[in-house]
Enzyme design. Structure first.
Site, PDB file in Angstrom:
ATOM      1  N   THR A  28       0.835  -1.206   0.000  1.00  0.00           N
ATOM      2  CA  THR A  28       0.000   0.000   0.000  1.00  0.00           C
ATOM      3  C   THR A  28       0.869   1.256   0.000  1.00  0.00           C
ATOM      4  O   THR A  28       0.578   2.227  -0.704  1.00  0.00           O
ATOM      5  CB  THR A  28      -0.897   0.004   1.266  1.00  0.00           C
ATOM      6  N   HIS A  31       2.074   1.892  -3.397  1.00  0.00           N
ATOM      7  CA  HIS A  31       1.054   2.560  -4.225  1.00  0.00           C
ATOM      8  C   HIS A  31       1.051   4.062  -3.947  1.00  0.00           C
ATOM      9  O   HIS A  31       0.901   4.881  -4.860  1.00  0.00           O
ATOM     10  CB  HIS A  31      -0.343   1.997  -3.931  1.00  0.00           C
TER      11      HIS A  31
END
Ligand code: NAD
Ligand code: ZN
Length: 330
Positions: A28, A31
């Site tokens: 995450t 990202h």
């Protein structure tokens, strides 16, 4: 992303202020680093990111009675509403109104992190700090791998990222029969072998049907753990499961076409997994580690937090397992 001076967070009555010792970098965070469409629509800026951590309690709010300064802690990165039907029933991992540490509120890539006491997990100081800093993804692996009975079952794990590799070790620890792990990354397939995979298959050059034959399997895999987020991997999984098989989906799949015949006529059960069960997953992973589960080989790289750019570069190269940042040396 940049390193900046920020104020120490304010500690409210139900909060625990934690001095961060180590953090792990999650997909995450990558990202967010890449500032993709998901990150742009999800993360308000400026934001201190990071949600995988271990640290020491620095200060507690007036309402906090079960932690005191000096305690070693990790923590659950999903804050739940405590008021919805699922929360009230004790199914907090199914809360419909979660917010995320390091996503919607300031996170752990900092010297200090402040979270509500409901989210603090008392860590066993005998467990290595690096392992404790990976409890969040280990929790994803645990929640997924233990969703269905795997004792004596043939397990297929698609995706040998850090979570797939940890799930391999858990499946081994929990008594799975044959464990086949697929990926497209030789470095990670090697790690999966080290962690107990019966066969780690490079899906670019091999076929699951051939592996089944090689292993003398008759009817397909009993349990599937999708941990790649690849639609190709998921389709391949559906086609290689036995009738009545169980599949747990952790990988975040794109919208794609599924051959529902495999699901319906083969009587498959598919369960979506989000986060960790609060706090049964945390209990289980602690007990598994105390009873011999060793995930330390998954942790392949360590950096001082000021070298975070190198750390993200290593992750993006794919030649790594879990990457840990150290905050204990200022
Ligand atoms: P990761 O991206 O590091 O690992 C994914 C792996 O899948 C990579 O090694 C990649 O090479 C491999 N892969 C790509 N295509 C493949 C294919 N066709 N077949 C087999 N493998 C393939 O991710 P991670 O940190 O290990 O997390 C695993 C997945 O779980 C990711 O999709 C992540 O976004 C997701 N995730 C979900 C939750 C949740 O709560 N549902 C939480 C954390 C992570
Ligand atoms: Zn809720």
């Amino acid at each position: 992303m940049s390193l900046q001076d920020a104020p120490v967070p304010e500690v409210r009555i139900n909060d625990v202020l934690i001095q961060v010792l180590k953090t792990s970098i999650c997909g995450t965070d990558v990202h967010i680093w890449g500032w993709d469409a998901w990150a742009r629509k999800t993360i308000p800026v400026p934001m201190i990111i990071g949600h995988e951590f271990v640290g020491v309690v620095e200060q507690v709010g007036d309402n906090v009675h079960d932690f005191s300064p000096g305690d070693l802690v990790s923590g659950e990165g999903h804050l739940v509403c405590e008021r919805c039907r699922n929360c009230l029933a004790g199914r907090r991992h199914l809360c419909a109104h979660t917010s995320g540490v390091g996503i919607n509120r300031p996170g752990a890539f900092a010297e200090f992190l402040c979270i509500p006491v409901t989210n603090v997990w008392a860590a066993d100081p005998k467990i290595p700090l690096e392992v404790l800093s990976s409890f969040d993804p280990l929790g994803n692996a645990t929640h997924t791998a233990l969703s269905f009975d795997i004792l004596g079952e043939d397990v297929l794990i698609t995706g040998a990222g850090p979570i797939g590799i940890m799930a391999t070790a858990i499946a081994r620890h929990a008594g799975a029969c044959r464990i086949v792990v697929t990926d497209v990354n030789p470095y990670r397939l090697e790690l999966a072998r080290k962690m107990g995979a019966t066969i780690a298959l490079d899906i670019r050059t091999g076929k699951l049907a051939d592996v089944q034959e090689e292993l003398g399997m008759q009817e397909g895999f009993d349990v599937g753990l999708e941990m790649s987020g690849s639609e190709h991997a998921f389709r391949d999984m559906l086609a290689n499961m036995c009738h009545g098989a169980k599949i747990a989906l952790l990988g975040i799949l794109p919208k794609s076409e599924i051959d529902w015949d495999h699901v319906i006529f083969n009587g498959l059960t598919i369960k979506g997994i989000y986060g960790r069960e609060m706090y049964e997953t945390w209990y289980k992973m602690t007990m598994m580690i105390q009873s011999g589960l060793d995930i330390s080989p998954v942790i392949t790289h360590r950096f001082h937090y000021t070298d975070f750019k190198e750390a993200f570069d290593v992750i993006r190269s794919g030649k790594c397992g879990k990457v840990v940042l150290d905050w204990s040396e200022r």
